[in-house]
Design a protein around this motif. Structure first.
Motif, mmCIF file in Angstrom:
data_model
loop_
_atom_site.group_PDB
_atom_site.id
_atom_site.type_symbol
_atom_site.label_atom_id
_atom_site.label_comp_id
_atom_site.label_asym_id
_atom_site.label_seq_id
_atom_site.Cartn_x
_atom_site.Cartn_y
_atom_site.Cartn_z
ATOM 1 N N SER A 198 -55.142 39.075 58.026
ATOM 2 C CA SER A 198 -54.493 39.298 56.728
ATOM 3 C C SER A 198 -55.490 39.787 55.691
ATOM 4 O O SER A 198 -55.121 40.433 54.720
ATOM 5 C CB SER A 198 -53.860 38.008 56.227
ATOM 6 N N GLU A 364 -46.668 36.470 65.866
ATOM 7 C CA GLU A 364 -45.607 36.909 64.954
ATOM 8 C C GLU A 364 -46.241 37.088 63.579
ATOM 9 O O GLU A 364 -46.742 36.134 63.004
ATOM 10 C CB GLU A 364 -44.479 35.865 64.918
ATOM 11 N N HIS A 365 -46.222 38.311 63.048
ATOM 12 C CA HIS A 365 -46.900 38.576 61.775
ATOM 13 C C HIS A 365 -45.919 38.731 60.607
ATOM 14 O O HIS A 365 -46.338 38.889 59.467
ATOM 15 C CB HIS A 365 -47.751 39.846 61.892
ATOM 16 N N ARG A 366 -44.603 38.721 60.915
ATOM 17 C CA ARG A 366 -43.611 38.926 59.849
ATOM 18 C C ARG A 366 -43.251 37.572 59.234
ATOM 19 O O ARG A 366 -42.729 36.694 59.938
ATOM 20 C CB ARG A 366 -42.383 39.635 60.422
ATOM 21 N N TYR A 367 -43.518 37.440 57.960
ATOM 22 C CA TYR A 367 -43.390 36.164 57.254
ATOM 23 C C TYR A 367 -42.054 35.475 57.498
ATOM 24 O O TYR A 367 -42.004 34.303 57.894
ATOM 25 C CB TYR A 367 -43.618 36.404 55.756
ATOM 26 N N GLU A 368 -40.958 36.223 57.290
ATOM 27 C CA GLU A 368 -39.636 35.594 57.389
ATOM 28 C C GLU A 368 -39.360 35.128 58.827
ATOM 29 O O GLU A 368 -38.841 34.045 59.053
ATOM 30 C CB GLU A 368 -38.527 36.552 56.925
ATOM 31 N N VAL A 369 -39.715 35.992 59.790
ATOM 32 C CA VAL A 369 -39.464 35.655 61.205
ATOM 33 C C VAL A 369 -40.300 34.437 61.605
ATOM 34 O O VAL A 369 -39.826 33.514 62.271
ATOM 35 C CB VAL A 369 -39.803 36.861 62.136
ATOM 36 N N PHE A 391 -49.186 35.341 55.582
ATOM 37 C CA PHE A 391 -48.357 36.463 56.055
ATOM 38 C C PHE A 391 -47.415 37.002 54.979
ATOM 39 O O PHE A 391 -46.633 37.909 55.224
ATOM 40 C CB PHE A 391 -47.567 36.017 57.298
ATOM 41 N N LYS A 392 -47.516 36.407 53.807
ATOM 42 C CA LYS A 392 -46.560 36.708 52.736
ATOM 43 C C LYS A 392 -46.900 37.992 51.996
ATOM 44 O O LYS A 392 -46.036 38.624 51.405
ATOM 45 C CB LYS A 392 -46.593 35.526 51.747
ATOM 46 N N CYS A 395 -49.498 41.681 56.338
ATOM 47 C CA CYS A 395 -50.419 41.345 57.432
ATOM 48 C C CYS A 395 -50.154 42.296 58.594
ATOM 49 O O CYS A 395 -49.006 42.465 59.013
ATOM 50 C CB CYS A 395 -50.196 39.903 57.875
ATOM 51 N N PRO A 397 -49.723 43.864 62.340
ATOM 52 C CA PRO A 397 -49.415 43.266 63.653
ATOM 53 C C PRO A 397 -50.744 42.945 64.337
ATOM 54 O O PRO A 397 -51.698 43.713 64.222
ATOM 55 C CB PRO A 397 -48.696 44.393 64.410
#
Ligand code: ATP
Length: 433
Positions: A198, A364-369, A391-392, A395, A397
């Motif tokens: 990040s 997993e780099h996607r904040y929501e996921v 990750f917010k 970030c 992949p």
């Protein structure tokens, strides 16, 4: 007089030399006394002759393993080990050892010293050239893994070992008192090497201590060990990580063979096998299938027995000692592993001669996921807040892997227990020396 290392003596034949080391062995005859002096670079035969009266009269009384300074003339001598010997003119005891040694450095045939006793007197055990070689090999192995990472553009990081939230679940974590607050000893650099992604560091590696309050009494688990971790950004899949790892290990093992192959052959009695790339890959589903054919039922994950069996099958089928096991189900993996559409993960393990030495994955780099995955695993978000916020704000992949360096040594050198591949053992029952 300046000390000369035993490995450098070849350049000084005919000269008066000064060597320093441990009194390895002593054999006395009426006309000559033989002293073997040992230090980290080798062993040299020294002789005391009746002409040097004082030396001849006293040397036999020096206890074995005492530390000596010996001065004398270096001569070629066909019958001496290494083809040279020193005719002792004078010597000095730098440190006198007790007469009774708790364990012997030179083991006579058939002598069986129990492992606990050898671990109690680890510093004497490590005087054995074979034991010391393990740590020379570790030095080369790690240096070459670093070298490979640096060549690939990695940055070195050192993440904190005192942490606020356990990175690998709560069960195997040591708690410490941190100025009156509860803190934990890091079970891996996982969260912080991801933070480095990040931060835009792109590729990092770290070699450092890992703590596990692991109660398993096995030959491959310790409460403290050294981990070698890598994390890489902008990957397309876990395949890139496996390629990085197999090339790194092949490079490092080839260098170990180049530098220590002869000594390994001499002291361990076998030749180091440098693996070929690519390493075989087998999905967990395929593992279950081939294991079923030999009557072993393993679903979802491999037990140590399953790993051993897969190692044997791969050896027979591909003549290879390594195998990547891929495609683990999400139900068996931590929340931060990236899922595939089919409830699998982009994760892998690497087995070396039937033992796990690595876990790796695309993360997993996607904040929501990631948040959803944590909730899905029933985790409380509050203690994970710091980690999740990495990750917010964007970030890349990324993914990485962690290796237990001592497990590589254990397999590379056919050691029966990981306790021989660490300087000092830390397990539930052992906190000393
Ligand atoms: P295992 O299934 O063998 O207990 P793990 O799945 O808990 O290992 P990871 O958390 O993936 O291991 O750690 C990465 C690597 O660190 C492992 O592949 C192994 O090489 C090493 N390792 C893990 N736990 C230990 C331990 N207790 N002692 C020594 N090495 C370990």
């Amino acid at each position: 007089m300046e000390r000369i290392l035993i490995s450098e003596l070849g350049k000084h034949v005919g000269e008066k030399v000064c060597v320093k080391g441990f009194l390895h062995e002593l054999r006395g005859q009426s006309k000559v006394k033989f002293v073997l002096l040992r230090e980290s670079s080798g062993i040299i035969q020294c002789v005391a002759l009746p002409e040097s009266k004082e030396v001849f009269a006293t040397i036999e009384k020096v206890p074995k393993e005492s530390v000596l300074k010996i001065m004398g003339i270096l001569k070629l001598e066909k019958q001496a080990p290494g083809g040279m010997e020193i005719a002792i003119e004078e010597y000095e005891i730098l440190s006198k050892a007790s007469l009774e040694l708790p364990i012997q450095v030179v083991e006579k045939g058939g002598e069986e010293i129990s492992l606990p006793l050898r671990l109690d007197y680890r510093w004497i055990e490590l005087r054995k050239p074979k034991q010391a070689l393990i740590f020379k090999i570790w030095t080369t192995l790690e240096e070459e893994m670093r070298h490979y990472c640096l060549k690939k553009g990695c940055m070195q990081i050192h993440s904190p070992k005192i942490i606020g939230t356990p990175s690998e679940g709560g069960a195997e974590v040591f708690t410490v008192d941190y100025f009156g607050r509860k803190a934990f000893l890091a079970q891996s650099p996982q969260f912080y090497k991801q933070m480095a992604m990040s931060a835009g560091f792109e590729k990092v590696f770290e070699s450092g201590p890992v703590f596990r309050a692991d109660r398993s009494h096995t030959v491959r688990h310790l409460a403290e060990f050294t981990g070698f971790d890598v994390e890489i950004s902008f990957i397309e899949s876990e395949e890139e990580l496996m390629r990085f790892e197999e090339e790194m290990l092949t490079h490092a093992i080839a260098k170990v063979k180049e530098k220590h192959g002869t000594e390994i052959q001499k002291l361990f009695g076998f030749e180091i096998k440098v693996p070929l790339v690519p390493f075989p890959r087998l999905s967990m589903g395929e593992c279950s299938k081939v294991l079923k054919e030999v009557g072993v039922i393993e679903e979802g994950d491999l037990s140590s027995e399953g790993e051993k069996k897969i190692g044997e099958i791969i050896k027979e089928k591909y003549s290879h000692e390594f195998v990547f096991v891929t495609g683990y189900k999400y139900s068996k993996r931590p929340f931060y592993h990236m899922k595939t559409k089919e409830e699998g993960t982009k994760s892998f393990e690497l087995l070396y001669s039937g033992m796990e030495i690595t876990t790796g994955a695309q993360r997993e780099h996607r904040y929501e996921v990631l948040k959803e995955q944590a909730i899905g695993k029933g985790l409380s978000l509050e203690p994970l807040a710091d980690y999740l916020s990495f990750f917010k704000y964007g970030c890349p992949p990324h993914g990485g892997f962690g290796i237990g360096t001592s497990r590589i040594l254990m397999q590379l050198l056919h050691l029966g227990t990981i306790r021989e591949a660490v300087l000092l053992t830390r397990t539930e029952e052992r906190l000393t020396p």
